[in-house]
Design a protein around this motif. Structure first.
Motif, PDB file in Angstrom:
ATOM      1  N   ILE A 130     -70.262  -5.046  -5.624  1.00  0.00           N
ATOM      2  CA  ILE A 130     -68.815  -4.823  -5.552  1.00  0.00           C
ATOM      3  C   ILE A 130     -68.578  -3.738  -4.513  1.00  0.00           C
ATOM      4  CG2 ILE A 130     -66.763  -4.039  -6.783  1.00  0.00           C
ATOM      5  CD1 ILE A 130     -68.231  -4.950  -9.385  1.00  0.00           C
ATOM      6  N   PHE A 131     -67.847  -4.089  -3.458  1.00  0.00           N
ATOM      7  CA  PHE A 131     -67.469  -3.101  -2.460  1.00  0.00           C
ATOM      8  C   PHE A 131     -66.103  -2.551  -2.825  1.00  0.00           C
ATOM      9  CE2 PHE A 131     -70.682  -5.234   0.099  1.00  0.00           C
ATOM     10  CZ  PHE A 131     -71.306  -4.149   0.681  1.00  0.00           C
ATOM     11  N   CYS A 132     -66.052  -1.259  -3.075  1.00  0.00           N
ATOM     12  CA  CYS A 132     -64.818  -0.569  -3.449  1.00  0.00           C
ATOM     13  C   CYS A 132     -64.236   0.139  -2.232  1.00  0.00           C
ATOM     14  CB  CYS A 132     -65.110   0.476  -4.509  1.00  0.00           C
ATOM     15  SG  CYS A 132     -65.871  -0.177  -5.991  1.00  0.00           S
ATOM     16  N   GLU A 133     -63.017   0.616  -2.396  1.00  0.00           N
ATOM     17  CA  GLU A 133     -62.385   1.348  -1.302  1.00  0.00           C
ATOM     18  C   GLU A 133     -62.990   2.730  -1.117  1.00  0.00           C
ATOM     19  OE1 GLU A 133     -58.041   2.845   0.303  1.00  0.00           O
ATOM     20  OE2 GLU A 133     -58.171   1.804  -1.605  1.00  0.00           O
ATOM     21  N   GLY A 134     -63.278   3.429  -2.225  1.00  0.00           N
ATOM     22  CA  GLY A 134     -63.759   4.796  -2.067  1.00  0.00           C
ATOM     23  C   GLY A 134     -64.501   5.332  -3.272  1.00  0.00           C
ATOM     24  N   ALA A 151     -69.344   1.963  -2.070  1.00  0.00           N
ATOM     25  CA  ALA A 151     -68.196   2.105  -1.177  1.00  0.00           C
ATOM     26  C   ALA A 151     -68.670   2.471   0.222  1.00  0.00           C
ATOM     27  CB  ALA A 151     -67.237   3.184  -1.685  1.00  0.00           C
ATOM     28  N   PRO A 152     -68.015   1.898   1.238  1.00  0.00           N
ATOM     29  CA  PRO A 152     -68.293   2.331   2.605  1.00  0.00           C
ATOM     30  C   PRO A 152     -67.774   3.760   2.789  1.00  0.00           C
ATOM     31  CG  PRO A 152     -66.624   0.591   2.581  1.00  0.00           C
ATOM     32  CD  PRO A 152     -67.030   0.844   1.173  1.00  0.00           C
ATOM     33  N   LEU A 153     -68.278   4.438   3.776  1.00  0.00           N
ATOM     34  CA  LEU A 153     -67.875   5.818   4.039  1.00  0.00           C
ATOM     35  C   LEU A 153     -67.051   5.846   5.317  1.00  0.00           C
ATOM     36  CD1 LEU A 153     -71.384   7.017   3.146  1.00  0.00           C
ATOM     37  CD2 LEU A 153     -69.327   7.655   1.885  1.00  0.00           C
ATOM     38  N   GLY A 154     -65.811   6.189   5.187  1.00  0.00           N
ATOM     39  CA  GLY A 154     -64.926   6.159   6.331  1.00  0.00           C
ATOM     40  C   GLY A 154     -63.912   5.056   6.174  1.00  0.00           C
ATOM     41  N   THR A 155     -63.350   4.637   7.257  1.00  0.00           N
ATOM     42  CA  THR A 155     -62.230   3.700   7.185  1.00  0.00           C
ATOM     43  C   THR A 155     -62.617   2.236   7.310  1.00  0.00           C
ATOM     44  OG1 THR A 155     -61.870   3.955   9.552  1.00  0.00           O
ATOM     45  CG2 THR A 155     -60.623   5.411   8.096  1.00  0.00           C
ATOM     46  N   PHE A 157     -65.494  -1.102   6.979  1.00  0.00           N
ATOM     47  CA  PHE A 157     -66.719  -1.730   6.490  1.00  0.00           C
ATOM     48  C   PHE A 157     -67.463  -2.228   7.718  1.00  0.00           C
ATOM     49  CE2 PHE A 157     -68.741  -5.723   4.933  1.00  0.00           C
ATOM     50  CZ  PHE A 157     -69.678  -5.121   4.110  1.00  0.00           C
ATOM     51  N   THR A 158     -68.737  -1.884   7.850  1.00  0.00           N
ATOM     52  CA  THR A 158     -69.470  -2.204   9.075  1.00  0.00           C
ATOM     53  C   THR A 158     -70.512  -3.303   8.860  1.00  0.00           C
ATOM     54  OG1 THR A 158     -71.250  -0.599   8.698  1.00  0.00           O
ATOM     55  CG2 THR A 158     -69.251   0.220   9.813  1.00  0.00           C
ATOM     56  N   GLU A 159     -70.940  -3.864   9.952  1.00  0.00           N
ATOM     57  CA  GLU A 159     -71.993  -4.873   9.933  1.00  0.00           C
ATOM     58  C   GLU A 159     -73.289  -4.295   9.356  1.00  0.00           C
ATOM     59  OE1 GLU A 159     -74.446  -7.638  13.124  1.00  0.00           O
ATOM     60  OE2 GLU A 159     -72.446  -6.910  13.675  1.00  0.00           O
ATOM     61  N   GLN A 160     -73.591  -3.024   9.690  1.00  0.00           N
ATOM     62  CA  GLN A 160     -74.804  -2.389   9.174  1.00  0.00           C
ATOM     63  C   GLN A 160     -74.744  -2.261   7.650  1.00  0.00           C
ATOM     64  OE1 GLN A 160     -72.984  -1.278  11.708  1.00  0.00           O
ATOM     65  NE2 GLN A 160     -74.317  -0.869  13.437  1.00  0.00           N
ATOM     66  N   GLN A 161     -73.560  -1.965   7.118  1.00  0.00           N
ATOM     67  CA  GLN A 161     -73.416  -1.863   5.661  1.00  0.00           C
ATOM     68  C   GLN A 161     -73.599  -3.234   5.005  1.00  0.00           C
ATOM     69  OE1 GLN A 161     -69.619   0.061   5.919  1.00  0.00           O
ATOM     70  NE2 GLN A 161     -70.484   2.080   5.516  1.00  0.00           N
ATOM     71  N   ALA A 162     -73.095  -4.271   5.648  1.00  0.00           N
ATOM     72  CA  ALA A 162     -73.298  -5.627   5.130  1.00  0.00           C
ATOM     73  C   ALA A 162     -74.781  -5.980   5.126  1.00  0.00           C
ATOM     74  CB  ALA A 162     -72.514  -6.632   5.969  1.00  0.00           C
ATOM     75  N   LYS A 163     -75.495  -5.600   6.183  1.00  0.00           N
ATOM     76  CA  LYS A 163     -76.932  -5.879   6.267  1.00  0.00           C
ATOM     77  C   LYS A 163     -77.718  -5.159   5.179  1.00  0.00           C
ATOM     78  CE  LYS A 163     -77.120  -6.921  11.185  1.00  0.00           C
ATOM     79  NZ  LYS A 163     -77.554  -6.472  12.511  1.00  0.00           N
ATOM     80  N   MET A 164     -77.234  -3.992   4.754  1.00  0.00           N
ATOM     81  CA  MET A 164     -77.926  -3.238   3.704  1.00  0.00           C
ATOM     82  C   MET A 164     -78.038  -4.038   2.412  1.00  0.00           C
ATOM     83  SD  MET A 164     -76.464   0.635   3.945  1.00  0.00           S
ATOM     84  CE  MET A 164     -77.375   1.177   2.505  1.00  0.00           C
ATOM     85  N   VAL A 165     -77.012  -4.806   2.092  1.00  0.00           N
ATOM     86  CA  VAL A 165     -76.996  -5.513   0.805  1.00  0.00           C
ATOM     87  C   VAL A 165     -77.360  -6.988   0.933  1.00  0.00           C
ATOM     88  CG1 VAL A 165     -75.305  -3.930  -0.192  1.00  0.00           C
ATOM     89  CG2 VAL A 165     -74.526  -6.016   0.901  1.00  0.00           C
ATOM     90  N   ARG A 166     -77.421  -7.488   2.140  1.00  0.00           N
ATOM     91  CA  ARG A 166     -77.640  -8.919   2.367  1.00  0.00           C
ATOM     92  C   ARG A 166     -78.879  -9.470   1.669  1.00  0.00           C
ATOM     93  NH1 ARG A 166     -78.037 -10.597   8.448  1.00  0.00           N
ATOM     94  NH2 ARG A 166     -79.741  -9.144   8.286  1.00  0.00           N
ATOM     95  N   SER A 167     -79.968  -8.728   1.700  1.00  0.00           N
ATOM     96  CA  SER A 167     -81.198  -9.264   1.105  1.00  0.00           C
ATOM     97  C   SER A 167     -81.249  -9.094  -0.415  1.00  0.00           C
ATOM     98  CB  SER A 167     -82.431  -8.600   1.745  1.00  0.00           C
ATOM     99  OG  SER A 167     -82.374  -7.217   1.561  1.00  0.00           O
ATOM    100  N   ALA A 169     -78.068  -9.205  -2.496  1.00  0.00           N
ATOM    101  CA  ALA A 169     -76.900  -9.795  -3.174  1.00  0.00           C
ATOM    102  C   ALA A 169     -76.563 -11.158  -2.601  1.00  0.00           C
ATOM    103  CB  ALA A 169     -75.698  -8.869  -3.051  1.00  0.00           C
ATOM    104  N   GLU A 170     -76.330 -12.087  -3.484  1.00  0.00           N
ATOM    105  CA  GLU A 170     -75.862 -13.426  -3.090  1.00  0.00           C
ATOM    106  C   GLU A 170     -74.333 -13.500  -3.165  1.00  0.00           C
ATOM    107  OE1 GLU A 170     -77.914 -16.036  -5.762  1.00  0.00           O
ATOM    108  OE2 GLU A 170     -79.881 -15.461  -4.965  1.00  0.00           O
ATOM    109  N   THR A 171     -73.741 -12.668  -4.021  1.00  0.00           N
ATOM    110  CA  THR A 171     -72.301 -12.668  -4.190  1.00  0.00           C
ATOM    111  C   THR A 171     -71.760 -11.278  -3.879  1.00  0.00           C
ATOM    112  OG1 THR A 171     -72.541 -14.265  -5.991  1.00  0.00           O
ATOM    113  CG2 THR A 171     -70.431 -13.106  -5.841  1.00  0.00           C
ATOM    114  N   VAL A 172     -70.702 -11.259  -3.097  1.00  0.00           N
ATOM    115  CA  VAL A 172     -70.088  -9.997  -2.687  1.00  0.00           C
ATOM    116  C   VAL A 172     -68.622 -10.020  -3.098  1.00  0.00           C
ATOM    117  CG1 VAL A 172     -69.480  -8.537  -0.706  1.00  0.00           C
ATOM    118  CG2 VAL A 172     -71.670  -9.790  -0.727  1.00  0.00           C
ATOM    119  N   TYR A 173     -68.205  -8.961  -3.762  1.00  0.00           N
ATOM    120  CA  TYR A 173     -66.801  -8.806  -4.167  1.00  0.00           C
ATOM    121  C   TYR A 173     -66.208  -7.636  -3.399  1.00  0.00           C
ATOM    122  CZ  TYR A 173     -68.368 -11.541  -8.171  1.00  0.00           C
ATOM    123  OH  TYR A 173     -68.908 -12.512  -8.988  1.00  0.00           O
ATOM    124  N   PHE A 174     -65.001  -7.838  -2.883  1.00  0.00           N
ATOM    125  CA  PHE A 174     -64.287  -6.748  -2.184  1.00  0.00           C
ATOM    126  C   PHE A 174     -63.059  -6.382  -2.981  1.00  0.00           C
ATOM    127  CE2 PHE A 174     -66.746  -8.381   1.333  1.00  0.00           C
ATOM    128  CZ  PHE A 174     -67.062  -7.240   2.022  1.00  0.00           C
TER     129      PHE A 174
END
Length: 174
Positions: A130-134, A151-155, A157-167, A169-174
């Motif tokens: 689950i990706f939260c706002e803060g 939660a991402p840090l800053g304003t 959501f980045t590609e690098q943050q997505a890559k962190m969880v890719r391996s 998580a199969e399901t992503v909630y925003f």
């Protein structure tokens, strides 16, 4: 957090229904209003001015002035659980609502997720994230027993943050 100085933080966290257990578990703290306090304290503990200048905790222009003051502090850990940076929410007065440490050799805002180290076992188990706002959203999910929230840090959501969880998580909630 247990001082008279900490009352505004305790009041804020109380209004947000953050339990003492969450405060302790996430090691939330207070940056005092005195912007010089941290430098004096760390110097008294034997840290050199040169080391402190590289820490990311102080102004580059005014090396004795703390970057964070009069803020609720959220320690930011890397994937291994090592504290690498801080985020702070203003308690009163003017200024940005939230501040994060600037990029450092051990910390890149766009490559880090708040609470990822805590959430990873549950992300692996549930194959979801689950990706939260803060910060406060993450605390609320974890307090409710849903521990795969980050939660991402800053304003952004980045590609690098997505890559962190890719391996993991199969399901992503925003």
């Amino acid at each position: 957090m247990n001082t008279v100085q900490g009352e505004p933080v305790r009041a804020y966290l109380g209004k947000r229904a953050v339990s003492d257990e969450m405060v302790e578990s996430f090691t939330l703290g207070l940056a005092p209003a005195d912007r010089y306090w941290l430098h004096r304290f760390l110097i008294s503990k034997g840290y050199s001015s040169e080391f402190l200048a590289l820490s990311g905790l102080f102004s580059k222009k005014y090396p004795e002035v703390s970057f964070f003051s009069n803020r609720l502090i959220f320690p930011i850990a890397n994937r291994k659980g090592e504290i690498v940076a801080f985020g702070g929410r203003i308690l009163e007065g003017e200024g940005p609502k939230y501040l994060n440490s600037g990029d450092l050799p051990q910390y890149r805002k766009g490559e880090t997720l708040f609470a990822f180290d805590r959430a990873l076992p549950e992300i692996r188990k549930t194959k979801s994230v689950i990706f939260c706002e803060g910060y406060m959203d993450v605390l609320a999910w974890h307090q409710a027993g849903v521990c795969n929230a980050v939660a991402p840090l800053g304003t952004a959501f980045t590609e690098q943050q997505a890559k962190m969880v890719r391996s993991f998580a199969e399901t992503v909630y925003f």
